[in-house]
Every structure is written in structure tokens, then in C-alpha cells.
Design an enzyme around this catalytic site. Structure first.
Site, PDB file in Angstrom:
ATOM      1  N   LYS A  25      17.035   4.000   2.622  1.00  0.00           N
ATOM      2  CA  LYS A  25      17.860   3.995   3.846  1.00  0.00           C
ATOM      3  C   LYS A  25      19.149   3.266   3.513  1.00  0.00           C
ATOM      4  O   LYS A  25      19.260   2.054   3.706  1.00  0.00           O
ATOM      5  CB  LYS A  25      17.130   3.238   4.960  1.00  0.00           C
ATOM      6  CG  LYS A  25      16.038   4.015   5.605  1.00  0.00           C
ATOM      7  CD  LYS A  25      15.469   3.226   6.773  1.00  0.00           C
ATOM      8  CE  LYS A  25      14.235   3.907   7.304  1.00  0.00           C
ATOM      9  NZ  LYS A  25      13.484   3.039   8.217  1.00  0.00           N
ATOM     10  N   GLU A  72       8.023   2.308  -5.550  1.00  0.00           N
ATOM     11  CA  GLU A  72       8.082   1.868  -4.143  1.00  0.00           C
ATOM     12  C   GLU A  72       8.092   3.077  -3.209  1.00  0.00           C
ATOM     13  O   GLU A  72       8.510   4.165  -3.612  1.00  0.00           O
ATOM     14  CB  GLU A  72       9.375   1.068  -3.912  1.00  0.00           C
ATOM     15  CG  GLU A  72       9.206  -0.425  -3.798  1.00  0.00           C
ATOM     16  CD  GLU A  72       8.490  -0.879  -2.534  1.00  0.00           C
ATOM     17  OE1 GLU A  72       7.763  -0.073  -1.906  1.00  0.00           O
ATOM     18  OE2 GLU A  72       8.638  -2.050  -2.174  1.00  0.00           O
ATOM     19  N   ASP A  73       7.689   2.860  -1.969  1.00  0.00           N
ATOM     20  CA  ASP A  73       7.754   3.941  -0.985  1.00  0.00           C
ATOM     21  C   ASP A  73       9.158   4.060  -0.411  1.00  0.00           C
ATOM     22  O   ASP A  73       9.727   5.140  -0.347  1.00  0.00           O
ATOM     23  CB  ASP A  73       6.716   3.749   0.130  1.00  0.00           C
ATOM     24  CG  ASP A  73       6.782   2.374   0.793  1.00  0.00           C
ATOM     25  OD1 ASP A  73       7.547   1.487   0.340  1.00  0.00           O
ATOM     26  OD2 ASP A  73       6.052   2.168   1.789  1.00  0.00           O
ATOM     27  N   ASP A  80       3.092   4.065   6.755  1.00  0.00           N
ATOM     28  CA  ASP A  80       2.224   3.927   7.935  1.00  0.00           C
ATOM     29  C   ASP A  80       2.975   3.457   9.164  1.00  0.00           C
ATOM     30  O   ASP A  80       4.107   2.975   9.090  1.00  0.00           O
ATOM     31  CB  ASP A  80       1.123   2.908   7.651  1.00  0.00           C
ATOM     32  CG  ASP A  80       1.661   1.476   7.666  1.00  0.00           C
ATOM     33  OD1 ASP A  80       2.715   1.231   7.039  1.00  0.00           O
ATOM     34  OD2 ASP A  80       1.063   0.614   8.321  1.00  0.00           O
ATOM     35  N   LYS A 140       0.809  -1.194   0.000  1.00  0.00           N
ATOM     36  CA  LYS A 140       0.000   0.000   0.000  1.00  0.00           C
ATOM     37  C   LYS A 140       0.855   1.262   0.000  1.00  0.00           C
ATOM     38  O   LYS A 140       0.417   2.327  -0.419  1.00  0.00           O
ATOM     39  CB  LYS A 140      -0.874   0.034   1.271  1.00  0.00           C
ATOM     40  CG  LYS A 140      -1.915  -1.051   1.368  1.00  0.00           C
ATOM     41  CD  LYS A 140      -2.683  -0.886   2.680  1.00  0.00           C
ATOM     42  CE  LYS A 140      -3.662  -1.995   2.888  1.00  0.00           C
ATOM     43  NZ  LYS A 140      -4.267  -1.928   4.232  1.00  0.00           N
ATOM     44  N   GLY A 141       2.064   1.160   0.521  1.00  0.00           N
ATOM     45  CA  GLY A 141       2.854   2.334   0.896  1.00  0.00           C
ATOM     46  C   GLY A 141       3.103   3.362  -0.178  1.00  0.00           C
ATOM     47  O   GLY A 141       3.292   4.537   0.113  1.00  0.00           O
ATOM     48  N   ARG A 171      -0.721   7.341   6.972  1.00  0.00           N
ATOM     49  CA  ARG A 171      -0.414   7.370   5.542  1.00  0.00           C
ATOM     50  C   ARG A 171      -0.844   8.694   4.922  1.00  0.00           C
ATOM     51  O   ARG A 171      -0.295   9.129   3.920  1.00  0.00           O
ATOM     52  CB  ARG A 171      -1.150   6.235   4.804  1.00  0.00           C
ATOM     53  CG  ARG A 171      -0.681   4.836   5.187  1.00  0.00           C
ATOM     54  CD  ARG A 171      -1.290   3.818   4.225  1.00  0.00           C
ATOM     55  NE  ARG A 171      -1.230   2.453   4.722  1.00  0.00           N
ATOM     56  CZ  ARG A 171      -0.170   1.644   4.604  1.00  0.00           C
ATOM     57  NH1 ARG A 171       0.923   2.076   4.027  1.00  0.00           N
ATOM     58  NH2 ARG A 171      -0.221   0.417   5.072  1.00  0.00           N
ATOM     59  N   PHE A 195      12.629   5.418  11.854  1.00  0.00           N
ATOM     60  CA  PHE A 195      11.325   4.970  11.377  1.00  0.00           C
ATOM     61  C   PHE A 195      10.499   6.183  10.977  1.00  0.00           C
ATOM     62  O   PHE A 195      10.266   7.075  11.791  1.00  0.00           O
ATOM     63  CB  PHE A 195      10.612   4.146  12.444  1.00  0.00           C
ATOM     64  CG  PHE A 195       9.403   3.462  11.899  1.00  0.00           C
ATOM     65  CD1 PHE A 195       9.528   2.330  11.107  1.00  0.00           C
ATOM     66  CD2 PHE A 195       8.126   3.964  12.147  1.00  0.00           C
ATOM     67  CE1 PHE A 195       8.412   1.704  10.576  1.00  0.00           C
ATOM     68  CE2 PHE A 195       7.011   3.344  11.623  1.00  0.00           C
ATOM     69  CZ  PHE A 195       7.152   2.213  10.830  1.00  0.00           C
ATOM     70  N   ASP A 201      14.644  -0.291   2.216  1.00  0.00           N
ATOM     71  CA  ASP A 201      15.327  -0.343   3.516  1.00  0.00           C
ATOM     72  C   ASP A 201      16.454  -1.366   3.385  1.00  0.00           C
ATOM     73  O   ASP A 201      17.532  -1.051   2.885  1.00  0.00           O
ATOM     74  CB  ASP A 201      14.259  -0.695   4.553  1.00  0.00           C
ATOM     75  CG  ASP A 201      14.740  -0.606   5.986  1.00  0.00           C
ATOM     76  OD1 ASP A 201      15.948  -0.449   6.204  1.00  0.00           O
ATOM     77  OD2 ASP A 201      13.919  -0.714   6.906  1.00  0.00           O
TER      78      ASP A 201
HETATM   79  P1  5GP Z   1      13.015  -3.864   3.042  1.00  0.00           P
HETATM   80  O1  5GP Z   1      12.581  -5.204   2.572  1.00  0.00           O
HETATM   81  O2  5GP Z   1      13.722  -3.024   2.005  1.00  0.00           O
HETATM   82  O3  5GP Z   1      13.827  -3.969   4.318  1.00  0.00           O
HETATM   83  O4  5GP Z   1      11.740  -3.092   3.551  1.00  0.00           O
HETATM   84  C1  5GP Z   1      10.829  -2.537   2.719  1.00  0.00           C
HETATM   85  C2  5GP Z   1       9.503  -2.306   3.428  1.00  0.00           C
HETATM   86  O5  5GP Z   1       9.655  -2.090   4.864  1.00  0.00           O
HETATM   87  C3  5GP Z   1       8.895  -1.027   2.913  1.00  0.00           C
HETATM   88  O6  5GP Z   1       8.150  -1.248   1.732  1.00  0.00           O
HETATM   89  C4  5GP Z   1       8.062  -0.569   4.099  1.00  0.00           C
HETATM   90  O7  5GP Z   1       6.805  -1.212   4.052  1.00  0.00           O
HETATM   91  C5  5GP Z   1       8.805  -1.058   5.335  1.00  0.00           C
HETATM   92  N1  5GP Z   1       9.629   0.002   5.939  1.00  0.00           N
HETATM   93  C6  5GP Z   1      10.972   0.060   6.003  1.00  0.00           C
HETATM   94  N2  5GP Z   1      11.379   1.166   6.651  1.00  0.00           N
HETATM   95  C7  5GP Z   1      10.253   1.844   7.014  1.00  0.00           C
HETATM   96  C8  5GP Z   1      10.011   3.086   7.707  1.00  0.00           C
HETATM   97  O8  5GP Z   1      10.901   3.829   8.147  1.00  0.00           O
HETATM   98  N3  5GP Z   1       8.700   3.439   7.861  1.00  0.00           N
HETATM   99  C9  5GP Z   1       7.670   2.689   7.414  1.00  0.00           C
HETATM  100  N4  5GP Z   1       6.432   3.130   7.622  1.00  0.00           N
HETATM  101  N5  5GP Z   1       7.861   1.514   6.760  1.00  0.00           N
HETATM  102  C10 5GP Z   1       9.135   1.101   6.546  1.00  0.00           C
END
Ligand code: 5GP
Length: 175
Positions: free
Chosen positions: A132, A100-101, A160, A44-45, A166, A153, A104
Site C-alpha cells: 500500500k 511478507e503478505d 485475515d 501468519k499472513g 485467510r 482493507f 502497509d
Molecule cells: P505495517 O507495519 O506495514 O503498517 O503493517 C503490516 C501488517 O499490517 C501486515 O503484516 C498485516 O498483518 C496488517 N495489514 C495491513 N494492511 C492490511 C490489510 O489491508 N488487510 C489485512 N488483513 N491486514 C493488513
């Protein structure tokens, strides 16, 4: 974790976000001129980012949606990803721009790209509002990046916490 204006530190204002998205939209418009483009919105992000970005891309593109859920907490992201809603149309021979939002650890997007490759698109590109860098476990090439963020975060502008925040028009860190 509850957002109040007093306990939050705004990282990117509405104006900063909108101006960066306009720049990204112009670049994407130039890069994909004359090509058959499908924007793939990761729910959703990224729904707010994608809807603003889409309006700055002046091309006749398709817009598709995919729903993903990542398991594990932020510190030990498991890399296990579930597709909660799949694409409704084939992407064979398409130029696909994933929206993508946040990237990470990179585990979620790595899973998605591997999955999409089995569907034989022409090319896959990635636009992510946030990155990040210091959390990277799997390096991912982000073709169109909004902003780098520290390992904090963040919520707002599509992101969210437990389903909330959101709809904040800015990106904030809750202290
Ligand atoms: P990854 O697989 O790259 O570690 O994480 C990606 C997902 O983790 C993102 O699509 C998001 O849903 C969530 N995420 C990672 N960091 C944050 C953050 O700082 N805030 C929020 N709300 N979601 C995050």
C-alpha cells in the site's frame, strides 16, 4: 465485517495471483542460482503466498518461519512488534528472502529487518505479495512485489480479518 460475495469487491482473482507468483518464482530462481538461500516466512499472513511461491522457486533452499504480531490499529500503526515465534536456525552468512503478505506503513518490516541484521545474514531481500504505497511511513525496498493495492482493507489469500478469511483463494475488499 463479514465477507459475502455480494459485499465484496475482488481486487485480484486466483488466476491473477497464481500467474504473478509464477513470474516472481522464475525471477527469484534466476537471481539466486548457485547461492545458499533461506526463505523466511512471516506468519501468519504470508503462509499461503509463501507456499505457492516456494513451489515456483527451483532451488534447494531452506524454509524458516518467524511469527510477528504488530500492535496498534491500521490508521496509527504503533510500530511496536512482538516476535511470537522466533527462528529455529541461525541465518548467519545466508541469503535471506523475507516473505511478507503486505507492506502497509512499513513499520513491521522495518522492525524485522533491523532485528535480522543483528544475526549477521549475508544479505536480506524482501518479497511482499501486496504494497500500500500511499500508506508508507518508512520507505522499504521491496525486491519482489506481487501487486500494489489502494488503501483499502483487504482479506483473503492469507490475509485475515479477526482471524477469518485467510483461506479465500482471491484477494478482496469488503465493502
Ligand atoms: P505495517 O507495519 O506495514 O503498517 O503493517 C503490516 C501488517 O499490517 C501486515 O503484516 C498485516 O498483518 C496488517 N495489514 C495491513 N494492511 C492490511 C490489510 O489491508 N488487510 C489485512 N488483513 N491486514 C493488513
Amino acid at each position: 465485517m463479514n465477507y459475502t460475495p455480494e459485499n465484496s469487491q475482488i481486487l485480484f482473482t486466483e488466476e491473477q495471483i497464481q500467474s504473478r507468483i509464477e513470474e516472481l518464482g522464475k525471477k527469484i530462481t534466476n537471481d539466486f542460482a548457485g547461492k545458499s538461500l533461506t526463505m523466511l516466512v512471516v506468519l501468519k499472513g504470508s503462509f499461503i503466498f509463501a507456499s505457492d511461491l516456494a513451489r515456483h522457486i527451483k532451488l534447494p533452499m531452506n524454509i524458516e518461519f518467524i511469527g510477528l504480531r504488530s500492535y496498534g490499529d491500521r490508521i496509527s500503526s504503533s510500530g511496536v512488534v512482538e516476535i511470537t515465534m522466533d527462528l529455529k536456525h541461525p541465518i548467519k552468512d545466508e541469503e535471506v528472502l523475507i516473505v511478507e503478505d503486505i507492506v502497509d506503513t512499513g513499520l513491521t518490516i522495518d522492525y524485522l529487518i533491523k532485528n535480522l541484521k543483528t544475526r549477521a545474514p549475508k544479505n536480506i531481500y524482501l518479497a511482499s505479495l501486496l504494497h500500500k504505497k500511499e500508506m508508507t511511513k518508512l520507505p522499504v525496498k521491496i525486491d519482489y512485489l506481487g501487486f500494489e493495492v489502494p488503501d483499502k482493507f483487504v482479506v483473503g489469500y492469507g490475509l485475515d480479518h479477526a482471524g477469518k478469511y485467510r483461506n479465500l483463494p482471491f484477494i478482496t475488499h469488503i465493502l
